[in-house]
Structures are given as C-alpha cells and as structure tokens.
Scaffold this motif. Structure first.
Motif, PDB file in Angstrom:
ATOM      1  N   VAL A  81       0.848  -1.186   0.000  1.00 39.04           N
ATOM      2  CA  VAL A  81       0.000   0.000   0.000  1.00 39.04           C
ATOM      3  C   VAL A  81       0.885   1.237   0.000  1.00 39.04           C
ATOM      4  O   VAL A  81       1.825   1.334   0.789  1.00 39.04           O
ATOM      5  N   LEU A  82       0.584   2.183  -0.891  1.00 39.72           N
ATOM      6  CA  LEU A  82       1.231   3.489  -0.911  1.00 39.72           C
ATOM      7  C   LEU A  82       0.156   4.517  -0.580  1.00 39.72           C
ATOM      8  O   LEU A  82      -0.848   4.621  -1.285  1.00 39.72           O
ATOM      9  N   ARG A  83       0.383   5.238   0.499  1.00 35.09           N
ATOM     10  CA  ARG A  83      -0.581   6.248   0.938  1.00 35.09           C
ATOM     11  C   ARG A  83      -0.257   7.603   0.308  1.00 35.09           C
ATOM     12  O   ARG A  83       0.859   7.835  -0.157  1.00 35.09           O
ATOM     13  N   ALA A  84      -1.230   8.512   0.309  1.00 39.15           N
ATOM     14  CA  ALA A  84      -1.057   9.835  -0.284  1.00 39.15           C
ATOM     15  C   ALA A  84       0.085  10.612   0.358  1.00 39.15           C
ATOM     16  O   ALA A  84       0.741  11.422  -0.301  1.00 39.15           O
ATOM     17  N   ASN A  85       0.382  10.341   1.629  1.00 37.81           N
ATOM     18  CA  ASN A  85       1.470  11.041   2.321  1.00 37.81           C
ATOM     19  C   ASN A  85       2.839  10.403   2.055  1.00 37.81           C
ATOM     20  O   ASN A  85       3.836  10.801   2.639  1.00 37.81           O
ATOM     21  N   GLY A  86       2.905   9.375   1.187  1.00 36.99           N
ATOM     22  CA  GLY A  86       4.150   8.718   0.848  1.00 36.99           C
ATOM     23  C   GLY A  86       4.478   7.506   1.705  1.00 36.99           C
ATOM     24  O   GLY A  86       5.426   6.775   1.407  1.00 36.99           O
ATOM     25  N   GLN A  87       3.728   7.271   2.762  1.00 39.38           N
ATOM     26  CA  GLN A  87       3.968   6.115   3.636  1.00 39.38           C
ATOM     27  C   GLN A  87       3.684   4.834   2.878  1.00 39.38           C
ATOM     28  O   GLN A  87       2.700   4.731   2.141  1.00 39.38           O
ATOM     29  N   LYS A  88       4.569   3.829   3.055  1.00 37.80           N
ATOM     30  CA  LYS A  88       4.408   2.532   2.407  1.00 37.80           C
ATOM     31  C   LYS A  88       4.202   1.457   3.468  1.00 37.80           C
ATOM     32  O   LYS A  88       4.830   1.493   4.519  1.00 37.80           O
ATOM     33  N   GLN A  89       3.341   0.498   3.160  1.00 38.71           N
ATOM     34  CA  GLN A  89       3.114  -0.647   4.032  1.00 38.71           C
ATOM     35  C   GLN A  89       3.016  -1.891   3.176  1.00 38.71           C
ATOM     36  O   GLN A  89       2.665  -1.821   1.994  1.00 38.71           O
ATOM     37  N   LYS A  90       3.312  -3.036   3.803  1.00 41.51           N
ATOM     38  CA  LYS A  90       3.308  -4.293   3.066  1.00 41.51           C
ATOM     39  C   LYS A  90       2.871  -5.412   4.006  1.00 41.51           C
ATOM     40  O   LYS A  90       3.230  -5.427   5.176  1.00 41.51           O
ATOM     41  N   ILE A  91       2.104  -6.351   3.459  1.00 41.22           N
ATOM     42  CA  ILE A  91       1.727  -7.561   4.181  1.00 41.22           C
ATOM     43  C   ILE A  91       2.067  -8.730   3.262  1.00 41.22           C
ATOM     44  O   ILE A  91       1.821  -8.662   2.058  1.00 41.22           O
ATOM     45  N   VAL A  92       2.687  -9.764   3.810  1.00 38.54           N
ATOM     46  CA  VAL A  92       3.142 -10.882   2.986  1.00 38.54           C
ATOM     47  C   VAL A  92       2.532 -12.199   3.463  1.00 38.54           C
ATOM     48  O   VAL A  92       2.189 -12.355   4.635  1.00 38.54           O
ATOM     49  N   ALA A  93       2.423 -13.131   2.539  1.00 37.60           N
ATOM     50  CA  ALA A  93       1.912 -14.469   2.847  1.00 37.60           C
ATOM     51  C   ALA A  93       2.942 -15.229   3.675  1.00 37.60           C
ATOM     52  O   ALA A  93       4.141 -14.986   3.518  1.00 37.60           O
ATOM     53  N   PRO A  94       2.536 -16.141   4.523  1.00 38.78           N
ATOM     54  CA  PRO A  94       1.149 -16.519   4.799  1.00 38.78           C
ATOM     55  C   PRO A  94       0.457 -15.451   5.638  1.00 38.78           C
ATOM     56  O   PRO A  94       1.040 -14.925   6.588  1.00 38.78           O
ATOM     57  N   PHE A  95      -0.763 -15.130   5.268  1.00 39.92           N
ATOM     58  CA  PHE A  95      -1.506 -14.060   5.914  1.00 39.92           C
ATOM     59  C   PHE A  95      -2.170 -14.559   7.199  1.00 39.92           C
ATOM     60  O   PHE A  95      -2.611 -15.705   7.267  1.00 39.92           O
ATOM     61  N   GLU A  96      -2.257 -13.667   8.171  1.00 41.14           N
ATOM     62  CA  GLU A  96      -2.869 -14.003   9.450  1.00 41.14           C
ATOM     63  C   GLU A  96      -4.298 -14.508   9.247  1.00 41.14           C
ATOM     64  O   GLU A  96      -5.069 -13.929   8.490  1.00 41.14           O
ATOM     65  N   GLY A  97      -4.623 -15.600   9.906  1.00 40.94           N
ATOM     66  CA  GLY A  97      -5.968 -16.159   9.857  1.00 40.94           C
ATOM     67  C   GLY A  97      -6.214 -17.144   8.729  1.00 40.94           C
ATOM     68  O   GLY A  97      -7.214 -17.853   8.729  1.00 40.94           O
ATOM     69  N   VAL A  98      -5.337 -17.194   7.745  1.00 40.54           N
ATOM     70  CA  VAL A  98      -5.510 -18.121   6.620  1.00 40.54           C
ATOM     71  C   VAL A  98      -4.999 -19.490   7.047  1.00 40.54           C
ATOM     72  O   VAL A  98      -3.831 -19.648   7.380  1.00 40.54           O
ATOM     73  N   ASN A  99      -5.888 -20.465   7.025  1.00 38.43           N
ATOM     74  CA  ASN A  99      -5.538 -21.816   7.455  1.00 38.43           C
ATOM     75  C   ASN A  99      -5.736 -22.860   6.374  1.00 38.43           C
ATOM     76  O   ASN A  99      -5.715 -24.047   6.639  1.00 38.43           O
ATOM     77  N   GLY A 100      -5.972 -22.430   5.154  1.00 35.24           N
ATOM     78  CA  GLY A 100      -6.208 -23.350   4.046  1.00 35.24           C
ATOM     79  C   GLY A 100      -6.090 -22.592   2.739  1.00 35.24           C
ATOM     80  O   GLY A 100      -5.385 -21.594   2.632  1.00 35.24           O
ATOM     81  N   ILE A 101      -6.831 -23.033   1.748  1.00 40.52           N
ATOM     82  CA  ILE A 101      -6.863 -22.369   0.447  1.00 40.52           C
ATOM     83  C   ILE A 101      -8.100 -21.481   0.415  1.00 40.52           C
ATOM     84  O   ILE A 101      -9.217 -21.949   0.617  1.00 40.52           O
ATOM     85  N   GLU A 102      -7.896 -20.194   0.180  1.00 36.61           N
ATOM     86  CA  GLU A 102      -8.978 -19.207   0.225  1.00 36.61           C
ATOM     87  C   GLU A 102      -9.186 -18.579  -1.144  1.00 36.61           C
ATOM     88  O   GLU A 102      -8.230 -18.234  -1.827  1.00 36.61           O
ATOM     89  N   LEU A 103     -10.459 -18.432  -1.517  1.00 31.89           N
ATOM     90  CA  LEU A 103     -10.792 -17.896  -2.835  1.00 31.89           C
ATOM     91  C   LEU A 103     -11.349 -16.480  -2.802  1.00 31.89           C
ATOM     92  O   LEU A 103     -11.578 -15.895  -3.848  1.00 31.89           O
ATOM     93  N   ASN A 104     -11.620 -15.913  -1.659  1.00 29.49           N
ATOM     94  CA  ASN A 104     -11.962 -14.489  -1.593  1.00 29.49           C
ATOM     95  C   ASN A 104     -11.708 -13.984  -0.189  1.00 29.49           C
ATOM     96  O   ASN A 104     -12.636 -13.684   0.543  1.00 29.49           O
ATOM     97  N   TRP A 105     -10.455 -13.889   0.168  1.00 27.80           N
ATOM     98  CA  TRP A 105     -10.054 -13.389   1.470  1.00 27.80           C
ATOM     99  C   TRP A 105     -10.286 -11.885   1.496  1.00 27.80           C
ATOM    100  O   TRP A 105     -10.476 -11.266   0.447  1.00 27.80           O
ATOM    101  N   VAL A 106     -10.294 -11.289   2.667  1.00 29.12           N
ATOM    102  CA  VAL A 106     -10.541  -9.857   2.798  1.00 29.12           C
ATOM    103  C   VAL A 106      -9.344  -9.188   3.471  1.00 29.12           C
ATOM    104  O   VAL A 106      -8.829  -9.692   4.471  1.00 29.12           O
ATOM    105  N   PHE A 107      -8.944  -8.075   2.907  1.00 30.34           N
ATOM    106  CA  PHE A 107      -7.919  -7.225   3.509  1.00 30.34           C
ATOM    107  C   PHE A 107      -8.526  -5.842   3.693  1.00 30.34           C
ATOM    108  O   PHE A 107      -9.137  -5.309   2.764  1.00 30.34           O
ATOM    109  N   ILE A 108      -8.370  -5.289   4.883  1.00 28.27           N
ATOM    110  CA  ILE A 108      -8.896  -3.963   5.186  1.00 28.27           C
ATOM    111  C   ILE A 108      -7.721  -3.055   5.535  1.00 28.27           C
ATOM    112  O   ILE A 108      -6.924  -3.378   6.420  1.00 28.27           O
ATOM    113  N   VAL A 109      -7.636  -1.944   4.819  1.00 31.50           N
ATOM    114  CA  VAL A 109      -6.584  -0.963   5.063  1.00 31.50           C
ATOM    115  C   VAL A 109      -7.199   0.160   5.884  1.00 31.50           C
ATOM    116  O   VAL A 109      -8.157   0.797   5.445  1.00 31.50           O
ATOM    117  N   ASP A 110      -6.666   0.372   7.102  1.00 29.58           N
ATOM    118  CA  ASP A 110      -7.120   1.506   7.901  1.00 29.58           C
ATOM    119  C   ASP A 110      -5.988   2.525   7.970  1.00 29.58           C
ATOM    120  O   ASP A 110      -5.038   2.457   7.198  1.00 29.58           O
TER     121      ASP A 110
END
Length: 126
Positions: A81-110
């Motif tokens: 994620v690149l925010r308007a203020n220039g801040q960068k964030q990243k999340i990498v696999a394996p993602f928290e809460g994923v315990n199998g094969i997922e076909l429509n996981w949800v990510f929420i950026v706050d």
C-alpha cells in the motif's frame, strides 16, 4: 503403541481477495501474485496495481498460469500500500488467519495497517 503421526501442514494460500480502504485517504495498492513458471522451471511473479478511493474497495481476481495440458493457480504473495502522504506498508503471505486455500479473502486498510480478515459469512465487513 502407535508411532506418532508426522505430516505437513495444509497449504495456506489466498488466490483472490477483496481489499477495502477504510483509511482517511486514497491509496494505491499493488498485489503481487506468485506461481510456477509456464516452463515448469522456477517461479513467475505478476503484479497488479490499482487506486482505491476512501471508502472504496476492489476485488482482485484469481490469476493462473497455462502449462499447456493443465493450469495452475497463482497465489497472492504480498499486498503493498502506498498512501497519499508517501507512507508505504506491506503484508506478505502466509496471511494471518488463513488456514487453508482461500478464494476471496478480505484485507482492510485503515489509517495504521493492513488487516487480514476472515470473510466469515456471519460477519458484516461492509
């Protein structure tokens, strides 16, 4: 006495997802997909970049690789994620809460981080 069972954990892959922007500003999101190369040698990566306005969301569709007689699904390896203020964030696999094969996981950026959210059908995330 039975010998102890030994095994490997189940795969923890996300193939498609919804990304929601709950932050106070517009964001640019890059989704990095990874999977076996078409020739079967090594890994192939593919990136997709999209802008998400405040309160908006996108659905990142599943990607696949054609190997001729069969296809393989690519997994989502990272979300940047690149925010308007220039801040960068990243999340990498394996993602928290994923315990199998997922076909429509949800990510929420706050305003603070990228959340990996289980899209349980009884939870109203929108």
């Amino acid at each position: 006495m039975r010998p102890p069972m030994v095994g490997i954990p189940a795969p923890r892959f996300v193939h498609s997802c919804t990304i929601r922007n709950n932050s106070n500003g517009n964001i640019k999101v890059q989704i990095l997909y990874s999977g076996p190369a078409p020739e079967g040698q090594g890994v192939q990566q593919e990136a997709s970049t999209v802008d998400i306005p405040v309160g908006g969301y996108i659905r990142a569709k599943e990607r696949s690789t054609n190997h001729g007689s069969y296809q393989t699904r690519k997994e989502i390896a990272a979300i940047k994620v690149l925010r308007a203020n220039g801040q960068k964030q990243k999340i990498v696999a394996p993602f928290e809460g994923v315990n199998g094969i997922e076909l429509n996981w949800v990510f929420i950026v706050d305003n603070y981080k990228i959340h990996s959210v289980n899209p349980h059908p009884t939870t109203n995330i929108f």
